[in-house]
Design an enzyme around this catalytic site. Sequence first.
Site, PDB file in Angstrom:
ATOM      1  N   SER A 146       0.836  -1.197   0.000  1.00 11.19           N
ATOM      2  CA  SER A 146       0.000   0.000   0.000  1.00 11.19           C
ATOM      3  C   SER A 146       0.876   1.254   0.000  1.00 11.19           C
ATOM      4  O   SER A 146       1.708   1.414  -0.900  1.00 11.19           O
ATOM      5  CB  SER A 146      -0.957  -0.042   1.196  1.00 11.19           C
ATOM      6  OG  SER A 146      -1.970   0.932   1.075  1.00 11.19           O
ATOM      7  N   ASP A 309      -9.180  -5.895  -4.681  1.00 10.47           N
ATOM      8  CA  ASP A 309      -8.587  -4.627  -4.259  1.00 10.47           C
ATOM      9  C   ASP A 309      -9.195  -3.515  -5.093  1.00 10.47           C
ATOM     10  O   ASP A 309      -8.968  -3.421  -6.304  1.00 10.47           O
ATOM     11  CB  ASP A 309      -7.065  -4.670  -4.440  1.00 10.47           C
ATOM     12  CG  ASP A 309      -6.348  -3.510  -3.766  1.00 10.47           C
ATOM     13  OD1 ASP A 309      -6.965  -2.436  -3.619  1.00 10.47           O
ATOM     14  OD2 ASP A 309      -5.167  -3.664  -3.403  1.00 10.47           O
ATOM     15  N   HIS A 342      -7.754  -5.444  -0.516  1.00 10.86           N
ATOM     16  CA  HIS A 342      -6.504  -4.706  -0.319  1.00 10.86           C
ATOM     17  C   HIS A 342      -5.756  -5.152   0.936  1.00 10.86           C
ATOM     18  O   HIS A 342      -4.523  -5.249   0.948  1.00 10.86           O
ATOM     19  CB  HIS A 342      -6.805  -3.206  -0.238  1.00 10.86           C
ATOM     20  CG  HIS A 342      -5.590  -2.345  -0.082  1.00 10.86           C
ATOM     21  ND1 HIS A 342      -4.643  -2.225  -1.070  1.00 10.86           N
ATOM     22  CD2 HIS A 342      -5.165  -1.569   0.940  1.00 10.86           C
ATOM     23  CE1 HIS A 342      -3.680  -1.404  -0.665  1.00 10.86           C
ATOM     24  NE2 HIS A 342      -3.970  -1.002   0.553  1.00 10.86           N
TER      25      HIS A 342
END
Length: 371
Positions: A146, A309, A342
Amino acid sequence: MITESIAQVPVYGDIAIGPVTLESGRKLEHVSLRFEQVGDPDAPVVLVCHALTGSHETVGTVSRKGWWRGLVGPNQAIDTNQYQVITFNALGSCYGSTGPTSVNPKTNQPYQSEFPFFTIRDMAMVQVEALNYLGIDQVACVIGGSLGGMQVLELAVSYPERFQKAVCLAATPYLSDFGIAFNYIGRKAITDDPHWQNGFYSYDQKPQSGLATARMLAMLTYRSQDLFNRQFHREDREGWGKSATEDAFQVESYLRYQGQKLVERFDANSYLYLLKAMDTHDIGRGRGGWENAMKSMKADLLAVSFTGDLIYPSDVIREMVNVHRTVNDHSSFFEVDTRYGHDGFLVEFEKWGDKIKTWLEGHSLKPHRSI
């Protein structure tokens, strides 16, 4: 050579850097980064970059486990018997590194919203300065997910001679407009909170409601729709129905809990600044586009995506690897099939940790494979 038992005890410290000129042209006279180091200091270095509200405590202690304890440690995928693993708390965060909660030496008060704007590129730059301070000029691998994955890409592109391998999880070469839109709503929730006070809020009266709402919004992008539906099944709360404002469903209670948890451990200004830094993420800025930037990366690249995601889709990450493979055929991609979306890079290490280990050991992975 220190013994294995001592080497596995995390070492914590602070590194003073400065002055630092940021990408905006503004200067920070003093920057300090807090760090965790685990493993033999003579071993090859793995640099870990943490996510938005993460910290330098990758492995952590017995009383407080680190956020990647299941991936990093003795005999884990990133084996601290083989590597020394270093994590810096990112510039702008509130876990010990210089950021909005730090004292401005000119005023002897916390910077708060007077802290200068910074970018992912700035975050990468100060980490390299910290590595220089530690006498580390070669990094065997840099890894992160991320916001951490954004830093991985920026580090490997900006300092191509320093990093031999790069592992980017759940991140793309630039943040999409869709991602920027979610970040904007999160920031607006904070700045609309009456306690925000243009960023100069009292620490006794923080913009808690705004930060909690921002976190609740973010949770919708961290987890997949399928996971929400399977976890809650429209389950309602006992005794609901007294008013239109109470939590009627368990999913509402869950989001409220997640918002409150962040309020208790994170600073609103730091959250704002880091979200805005994410908005600026584009490795191609000033480099003729992201494709040209990727081709300048000398490190072998492993990019990992996670099904569901919402912000960092697999097709964009796969395309990023395709571009890099035109100059480096050792680079690979795989997609993890998960309901977590995610947040897959923080869980289910048994699904994908061995792939990281295999790749670090120099064995090739078949590109474009889903697992």
